[in-house]
Design a protein around this motif. Sequence first.
Motif, PDB file in Angstrom:
ATOM      1  N   GLU A  36       9.856  -5.312  -3.764  1.00 50.44           N
ATOM      2  CA  GLU A  36       8.478  -5.590  -4.129  1.00 50.44           C
ATOM      3  C   GLU A  36       7.704  -4.391  -4.644  1.00 50.44           C
ATOM      4  N   ALA A  37       8.118  -3.219  -4.292  1.00 48.31           N
ATOM      5  CA  ALA A  37       7.399  -2.028  -4.732  1.00 48.31           C
ATOM      6  C   ALA A  37       7.468  -1.858  -6.239  1.00 48.31           C
ATOM      7  N   SER A  38       8.425  -2.496  -6.880  1.00 51.98           N
ATOM      8  CA  SER A  38       8.573  -2.341  -8.320  1.00 51.98           C
ATOM      9  C   SER A  38       7.399  -2.914  -9.095  1.00 51.98           C
ATOM     10  N   ARG A  39       6.581  -3.759  -8.458  1.00 52.59           N
ATOM     11  CA  ARG A  39       5.439  -4.318  -9.176  1.00 52.59           C
ATOM     12  C   ARG A  39       4.241  -3.378  -9.210  1.00 52.59           C
ATOM     13  N   PHE A  40       4.310  -2.264  -8.508  1.00 52.87           N
ATOM     14  CA  PHE A  40       3.256  -1.263  -8.530  1.00 52.87           C
ATOM     15  C   PHE A  40       3.690  -0.071  -9.383  1.00 52.87           C
ATOM     16  N   ASP A  41       2.739   0.529 -10.067  1.00 46.09           N
ATOM     17  CA  ASP A  41       3.032   1.767 -10.803  1.00 46.09           C
ATOM     18  C   ASP A  41       3.247   2.879  -9.805  1.00 46.09           C
ATOM     19  N   HIS A  42       4.219   3.740 -10.059  1.00 41.66           N
ATOM     20  CA  HIS A  42       4.502   4.855  -9.149  1.00 41.66           C
ATOM     21  C   HIS A  42       3.767   6.073  -9.562  1.00 41.66           C
ATOM     22  N   GLU A  55       4.614  -1.376  10.795  1.00 43.83           N
ATOM     23  CA  GLU A  55       5.970  -1.902  10.944  1.00 43.83           C
ATOM     24  C   GLU A  55       6.474  -2.534   9.653  1.00 43.83           C
ATOM     25  N   ARG A  56       5.617  -3.305   8.984  1.00 40.99           N
ATOM     26  CA  ARG A  56       6.021  -3.958   7.736  1.00 40.99           C
ATOM     27  C   ARG A  56       6.249  -2.924   6.641  1.00 40.99           C
ATOM     28  N   ALA A  57       5.365  -1.930   6.561  1.00 38.71           N
ATOM     29  CA  ALA A  57       5.508  -0.885   5.550  1.00 38.71           C
ATOM     30  C   ALA A  57       6.830  -0.144   5.730  1.00 38.71           C
ATOM     31  N   SER A 103       5.852   7.886  -1.007  1.00 39.65           N
ATOM     32  CA  SER A 103       5.338   6.559  -1.335  1.00 39.65           C
ATOM     33  C   SER A 103       4.675   5.868  -0.146  1.00 39.65           C
ATOM     34  N   GLU A 104       4.165   6.638   0.780  1.00 35.60           N
ATOM     35  CA  GLU A 104       3.580   6.072   1.989  1.00 35.60           C
ATOM     36  C   GLU A 104       2.423   5.118   1.685  1.00 35.60           C
ATOM     37  N   GLU A 105       1.524   5.553   0.833  1.00 29.54           N
ATOM     38  CA  GLU A 105       0.348   4.741   0.510  1.00 29.54           C
ATOM     39  C   GLU A 105       0.751   3.447  -0.192  1.00 29.54           C
ATOM     40  N   LEU A 106       1.715   3.533  -1.073  1.00 28.89           N
ATOM     41  CA  LEU A 106       2.204   2.360  -1.789  1.00 28.89           C
ATOM     42  C   LEU A 106       2.715   1.305  -0.807  1.00 28.89           C
ATOM     43  N   TYR A 107       3.550   1.696   0.134  1.00 27.78           N
ATOM     44  CA  TYR A 107       4.119   0.741   1.076  1.00 27.78           C
ATOM     45  C   TYR A 107       3.089   0.240   2.078  1.00 27.78           C
ATOM     46  N   TRP A 108       2.121   1.060   2.415  1.00 29.77           N
ATOM     47  CA  TRP A 108       1.039   0.622   3.302  1.00 29.77           C
ATOM     48  C   TRP A 108       0.255  -0.500   2.623  1.00 29.77           C
ATOM     49  N   ARG A 109      -0.121  -0.268   1.341  1.00 31.24           N
ATOM     50  CA  ARG A 109      -0.867  -1.281   0.576  1.00 31.24           C
ATOM     51  C   ARG A 109      -0.061  -2.563   0.427  1.00 31.24           C
ATOM     52  N   LEU A 110       1.192  -2.406   0.108  1.00 26.65           N
ATOM     53  CA  LEU A 110       2.066  -3.551  -0.081  1.00 26.65           C
ATOM     54  C   LEU A 110       2.185  -4.362   1.213  1.00 26.65           C
ATOM     55  N   TRP A 167       9.891  -0.042   3.072  1.00 33.13           N
ATOM     56  CA  TRP A 167      10.312   1.286   2.624  1.00 33.13           C
ATOM     57  C   TRP A 167      11.817   1.450   2.813  1.00 33.13           C
ATOM     58  N   GLU A 168      12.321   1.015   3.943  1.00 33.91           N
ATOM     59  CA  GLU A 168      13.763   1.099   4.195  1.00 33.91           C
ATOM     60  C   GLU A 168      14.540   0.215   3.231  1.00 33.91           C
TER      61      GLU A 168
END
Length: 59
Positions: free
Chosen positions: A53-59, A9-11, A24-31, A15-16
């Motif tokens: 917040e996703a901007s702090r991870f490398d894509h 739910e949080r991911a 970017s599923e894995e990125l948002y799951w980790r986040l 993402w939205e």
Amino acid sequence: MIEDLKVRERAYELWEKDGRPEGSEELYWRLAQEQLEAEATPQAASEWPATGEASRFDH
């Protein structure tokens, strides 16, 4: 350990908020996992910014 349903739910929410980027599923799951774990620890809860917040991870 955080329940998968809460992480899912949080991911999805994150993402939205970030405009639904594809692939970017894995990125948002980790986040989401990191956020929920931080919220479970009182001192760490205030460290999370509200959006983008996703901007702090490398894509």
